[in-house]
Design a protein around this motif. Structure first.
Motif, PDB file in Angstrom:
ATOM      1  N   HIS A 145       0.840  -1.207   0.000  1.00  0.00           N
ATOM      2  CA  HIS A 145       0.000   0.000   0.000  1.00  0.00           C
ATOM      3  C   HIS A 145       0.874   1.257   0.000  1.00  0.00           C
ATOM      4  O   HIS A 145       0.580   2.232  -0.683  1.00  0.00           O
ATOM      5  N   GLY A 146       1.942   1.206   0.808  1.00  0.00           N
ATOM      6  CA  GLY A 146       2.824   2.370   0.916  1.00  0.00           C
ATOM      7  C   GLY A 146       3.433   2.748  -0.425  1.00  0.00           C
ATOM      8  O   GLY A 146       3.554   3.933  -0.748  1.00  0.00           O
ATOM      9  N   VAL A 147       3.778   1.714  -1.213  1.00  0.00           N
ATOM     10  CA  VAL A 147       4.359   1.975  -2.541  1.00  0.00           C
ATOM     11  C   VAL A 147       3.309   2.634  -3.444  1.00  0.00           C
ATOM     12  O   VAL A 147       3.580   3.636  -4.117  1.00  0.00           O
ATOM     13  N   ALA A 148       2.095   2.084  -3.406  1.00  0.00           N
ATOM     14  CA  ALA A 148       1.027   2.655  -4.237  1.00  0.00           C
ATOM     15  C   ALA A 148       0.733   4.097  -3.802  1.00  0.00           C
ATOM     16  O   ALA A 148       0.557   4.992  -4.642  1.00  0.00           O
ATOM     17  N   HIS A 149       0.674   4.315  -2.489  1.00  0.00           N
ATOM     18  CA  HIS A 149       0.447   5.679  -1.986  1.00  0.00           C
ATOM     19  C   HIS A 149       1.506   6.624  -2.538  1.00  0.00           C
ATOM     20  O   HIS A 149       1.228   7.731  -2.976  1.00  0.00           O
ATOM     21  N   ARG A 150       2.752   6.148  -2.465  1.00  0.00           N
ATOM     22  CA  ARG A 150       3.865   7.007  -2.880  1.00  0.00           C
ATOM     23  C   ARG A 150       3.768   7.346  -4.367  1.00  0.00           C
ATOM     24  O   ARG A 150       3.984   8.499  -4.760  1.00  0.00           O
ATOM     25  N   LEU A 151       3.414   6.366  -5.182  1.00  0.00           N
ATOM     26  CA  LEU A 151       3.319   6.622  -6.625  1.00  0.00           C
ATOM     27  C   LEU A 151       2.259   7.693  -6.911  1.00  0.00           C
ATOM     28  O   LEU A 151       2.463   8.590  -7.732  1.00  0.00           O
ATOM     29  N   ILE A 152       1.135   7.570  -6.229  1.00  0.00           N
ATOM     30  CA  ILE A 152       0.040   8.538  -6.437  1.00  0.00           C
ATOM     31  C   ILE A 152       0.487   9.922  -5.961  1.00  0.00           C
ATOM     32  O   ILE A 152       0.282  10.934  -6.654  1.00  0.00           O
ATOM     33  N   ALA A 153       1.129   9.950  -4.795  1.00  0.00           N
ATOM     34  CA  ALA A 153       1.563  11.227  -4.228  1.00  0.00           C
ATOM     35  C   ALA A 153       2.630  11.881  -5.103  1.00  0.00           C
ATOM     36  O   ALA A 153       2.616  13.095  -5.318  1.00  0.00           O
ATOM     37  N   GLU A 154       3.550  11.078  -5.615  1.00  0.00           N
ATOM     38  CA  GLU A 154       4.588  11.632  -6.513  1.00  0.00           C
ATOM     39  C   GLU A 154       3.949  12.252  -7.751  1.00  0.00           C
ATOM     40  O   GLU A 154       4.328  13.343  -8.186  1.00  0.00           O
ATOM     41  N   ALA A 155       2.955  11.540  -8.301  1.00  0.00           N
ATOM     42  CA  ALA A 155       2.281  12.074  -9.493  1.00  0.00           C
ATOM     43  C   ALA A 155       1.566  13.379  -9.163  1.00  0.00           C
ATOM     44  O   ALA A 155       1.587  14.337  -9.962  1.00  0.00           O
ATOM     45  N   MET A 156       0.944  13.431  -7.972  1.00  0.00           N
ATOM     46  CA  MET A 156       0.269  14.673  -7.553  1.00  0.00           C
ATOM     47  C   MET A 156       1.268  15.816  -7.452  1.00  0.00           C
ATOM     48  O   MET A 156       0.992  16.937  -7.881  1.00  0.00           O
ATOM     49  N   ASP A 157       2.443  15.518  -6.883  1.00  0.00           N
ATOM     50  CA  ASP A 157       3.495  16.544  -6.764  1.00  0.00           C
ATOM     51  C   ASP A 157       3.967  17.001  -8.145  1.00  0.00           C
ATOM     52  O   ASP A 157       4.020  18.193  -8.432  1.00  0.00           O
ATOM     53  N   GLU A 158       4.304  16.013  -8.971  1.00  0.00           N
ATOM     54  CA  GLU A 158       4.925  16.341 -10.265  1.00  0.00           C
ATOM     55  C   GLU A 158       3.968  17.109 -11.170  1.00  0.00           C
ATOM     56  O   GLU A 158       4.394  17.926 -11.985  1.00  0.00           O
ATOM     57  N   LEU A 159       2.677  16.847 -11.013  1.00  0.00           N
ATOM     58  CA  LEU A 159       1.687  17.531 -11.851  1.00  0.00           C
ATOM     59  C   LEU A 159       1.091  18.752 -11.136  1.00  0.00           C
ATOM     60  O   LEU A 159       0.150  19.362 -11.645  1.00  0.00           O
ATOM     61  N   ASP A 160       1.651  19.065  -9.974  1.00  0.00           N
ATOM     62  CA  ASP A 160       1.232  20.233  -9.204  1.00  0.00           C
ATOM     63  C   ASP A 160      -0.286  20.223  -8.956  1.00  0.00           C
ATOM     64  O   ASP A 160      -0.990  21.192  -9.200  1.00  0.00           O
ATOM     65  N   MET A 161      -0.780  19.091  -8.465  1.00  0.00           N
ATOM     66  CA  MET A 161      -2.228  18.935  -8.278  1.00  0.00           C
ATOM     67  C   MET A 161      -2.648  18.960  -6.808  1.00  0.00           C
ATOM     68  O   MET A 161      -3.840  19.020  -6.515  1.00  0.00           O
ATOM     69  N   ARG A 162      -1.678  18.926  -5.893  1.00  0.00           N
ATOM     70  CA  ARG A 162      -2.006  18.734  -4.477  1.00  0.00           C
ATOM     71  C   ARG A 162      -2.995  19.757  -3.942  1.00  0.00           C
ATOM     72  O   ARG A 162      -3.944  19.422  -3.224  1.00  0.00           O
ATOM     73  N   ASN A 163      -2.797  21.013  -4.302  1.00  0.00           N
ATOM     74  CA  ASN A 163      -3.635  22.070  -3.727  1.00  0.00           C
ATOM     75  C   ASN A 163      -5.077  22.018  -4.220  1.00  0.00           C
ATOM     76  O   ASN A 163      -5.963  22.604  -3.604  1.00  0.00           O
ATOM     77  N   ASN A 164      -5.280  21.361  -5.356  1.00  0.00           N
ATOM     78  CA  ASN A 164      -6.640  21.304  -5.906  1.00  0.00           C
ATOM     79  C   ASN A 164      -7.167  19.881  -5.952  1.00  0.00           C
ATOM     80  O   ASN A 164      -8.043  19.560  -6.745  1.00  0.00           O
TER      81      ASN A 164
END
Lengths: 360, 250
Positions: free
Chosen positions: B24-43
């Motif tokens: 699960h931690g790996v999957a979480h990290r992949l999703i979070a990295e994509a959110m960071d890289e695409l600058d989506m976290r704030n929205n």
């Protein structure tokens, strides 16, 4: 306020909800509330609102949960069997302190029952319905006008307490046409105010640095000590609602009353007719009509019991579900009798008169 | 010293509640990295499921809703419809998505909701203690299939990517594996693609992760990985099922 128009209750409450600022509506078709979902399907696109016909009542109420978590005015509607399916979501909505409006156009039950008017969901609405300690504010209209007026009241109460609110109508009120006058629609400025009131807790965009507190819509508290506090806080809210929001109508309540009747919704209209006829014959009977069936207006019943009143009679379109609440209010001081019809049958004024006379 | 690896901004500093060796931690990290890289976290708004990842709302550093069991796609629908300017994802396990929430996932996919669904398939119910999942393999022993899953009695595992691939509306469907570093790199590319499409509101995007459950499978993490490679991958074939951005993808 505008001119009076002739409308079905189902359509009137939908129109009133849109005017009250509802721009999100999720539901599943069921008789006898179909005109409501159809009205929303027709009108929501015209006000840039959202209408989604969900795959089930379960999905619809969970869509409501998601939209309410974004702090928006959101509504769903159904009829008895569908309301049962929504109970899971209503419990989560209550547990997460979310505002939402749920219209129940009651029909005969249990099970599939029939599609005629009934009041058999009183227990479900007023005593919980889903799992856990929670309460749903429950408004019971008795005319198309009141049904429509309750849309804005329901949203106001839902927003004020961050709690689900039922409008507990029935197949007769939903299907019947009566003249109705609507309140003015919300303006852009009103919407800005509405958005502001939930901004502190609802989900929205954030400009925070990492690990700043984000917003969670949630009813899970795995630590018993934390859940204890959470549920106690819900309890305090319900106490507050009981203190502030009891509503009722007094009809022909006076010092000459020999009997006080208690009846809500469609049933109360028939009781009023019977009371008028009896009054002409010199028999004085009063009616307390609870407008909120939770919180229950017990004090109104207690106050109506003057010295000449010998008995209290409850009239409902069920097997006597409200009798318990009336007995709590009367507290053993007077006998409480009941007359009801089930199966989607509505009693006639003559039947009610007879029952009153038998019990005088 | 130069920092060359760090926690993605889209994950909070709350410690994971997952067992040692859990992916699960790996999957979480992949999703979070994509959110960071695409600058989506704030929205971004996410929906957590019921299951082992029930606390995902504490781990992802964006606004989150906790859904009832299986209802995440319906909750996400309500969120995205209420805030079309925001991005929405759900994170769901196999019991949540492929058993109790089957109606919700199929219909959210069929409406082409502009959301991303991340589906963790480890062929078992984790949080409740290792019961049979809709994706449990034939013959596989669990606490509710103690003699092995009997496909003649309870049916075969459900292949969700294939099922969703029968619908016209979904925009992107891919099954990935978390069973090797190479697979994880491929999974990351798929996750980022789904998130990119999500950001552009192109439609419904669905990623299934083939994962493991060492604790409830009763094996160590490396053996779990090998077992999954040998047994899950032949039945749940990894690959892209649909990418409407590619010509002929439809």
């Amino acid at each position: 306020m505008g001119e009076k128009v002739l409308m079905k209750g189902n359509e009137a409450v939908a129109e009133a909800a849109i005017r009250a600022g509802c721009r999100l509506y999720f539901a599943y078709p069921i008789t006898p509330q179909s005109e409501l979902i159809e009205y929303m399907a027709k009108m929501m696109p015209k006000v840039d609102g959202t209408f989604v016909q969900a795959e089930s009542e379960l999905a619809a109420i969970n869509m409501v949960y998601g939209a309410a978590g974004c702090g928006k005015r959101v509504m769903t509607s159904s009829s008895s069997p569908g309301i049962s399916l929504k109970q899971e979501g209503i419990s989560y909505i209550a547990g997460a302190n979310l505002p939402a409006v749920i219209v129940n156009v009651q029909r005969g039950g249990p099970g599939l029952g029939d599609i005629q008017p009934a009041q058999g969901d009183y227990f479900q609405a007023t005593k919980g319905g889903g799992h856990g300690d929670y309460r749903v504010i429950t408004l019971a209209p008795s005319s198309v006008q009141e049904f429509a007026d309750m849309a804005s009241l329901a949203f106001d109460l839902a927003d004020k307490y961050r709690n689900p609110v039922y409008i507990l109508s029935d197949g007769l009120l939903g299907q019947m046409m009566e003249p109705v006058e609507f309140k003015d629609a919300k303006t852009e400025k009103d919407f800005e105010e509405l958005d502001k009131q939930h901004f502190a807790w609802c989900m929205h965009s954030n400009q925070d640095e990492p690990n700043h507190h984000h917003h969670e819509i949630n009813s899970l508290e795995i630590d018993p000590k934390v859940l204890e506090k959470h549920v106690e806080k819900l309890g305090e809210k319900y106490n507050e609602i009981e203190k502030n929001e009891k509503r009722w109508e007094e009809y022909n309540i006076n010092e000459e009353n020999q009997m006080v009747c208690v009846s809500f919704g469609t049933a109360s209209r028939v009781v009023k007719s019977a009371i008028d006829t009896l009054q002409e014959a010199g028999i004085s009977v009063g009616l307390i009509r609870p407008i909120t069936v939770w919180p229950y207006p017990s004090e109104a019943i207690q106050k109506a019991l003057n010295d000449k009143v010998k008995k209290v009679m409850v009239f409902e379109l069920n097997l006597g579900q409200m009798v318990e609440d009336v007995k709590i209010a009367v507290n053993g001081k007077l006998p409480v009798e009941f007359f009801g019809k089930v199966g989607g049958i509505v009693f006639t004024p003559e039947e009610v008169q007879e029952k009153i006379k038998e019990n005088l | 010293m130069e920092v060359i690896a760090t926690r993605p901004k889209s994950l909070t500093n709350v410690p994971f509640t997952y067992c040692p060796g859990c992916l699960h931690g790996v999957a979480h990290r992949l999703i979070a990295e994509a959110m960071d890289e695409l600058d989506m976290r704030n929205n971004m708004m996410g929906v957590a499921p019921v299951g082992c990842s029930v606390f995902a709302y504490e781990f992802f550093d964006c606004d989150m809703a906790e859904a009832a069991h299986g209802r995440a796609p319906a909750v996400a629908t309500g969120m995205k419809r209420a805030r079309p300017d925001m991005h929405v994802f759900t994170y769901q396990g196999d019991g949540d998505l492929a058993a109790i929430g089957t109606a919700e996932i199929i219909h959210a996919a069929n409406r082409g909701e502009n959301i991303s669904v991340f589906f963790i398939n480890n062929a078992i119910y984790g949080m409740t203690g290792g019961q049979m999942a809709p994706t449990t393999l034939p013959g596989m022993k669990t606490t509710t299939s103690p003699y092995g899953r009997d496909e003649n009695d309870i049916g075969y595992p459900i292949r969700m990517c294939e099922l969703i691939d029968t619908l016209v509306s979904p925009y992107f469907i891919e099954r990935v594996s978390l069973l090797s570093p190479q697979d994880i790199n491929k999974a990351k590319r798929a996750v980022k693609k789904a998130m990119q499409y999500n950001k552009e509101d192109r439609g419904f995007t669905f990623i299934e992760f083939i994962s493991t459950c060492p604790t409830n499978w009763g094996v160590d993490p490396l053996k779990a990985r090998d077992w999954a490679k040998e047994n899950m991958l032949p039945f749940f074939k990894v690959g892209n099922f649909r990418d409407k951005a590619n010509a002929g993808g439809e």
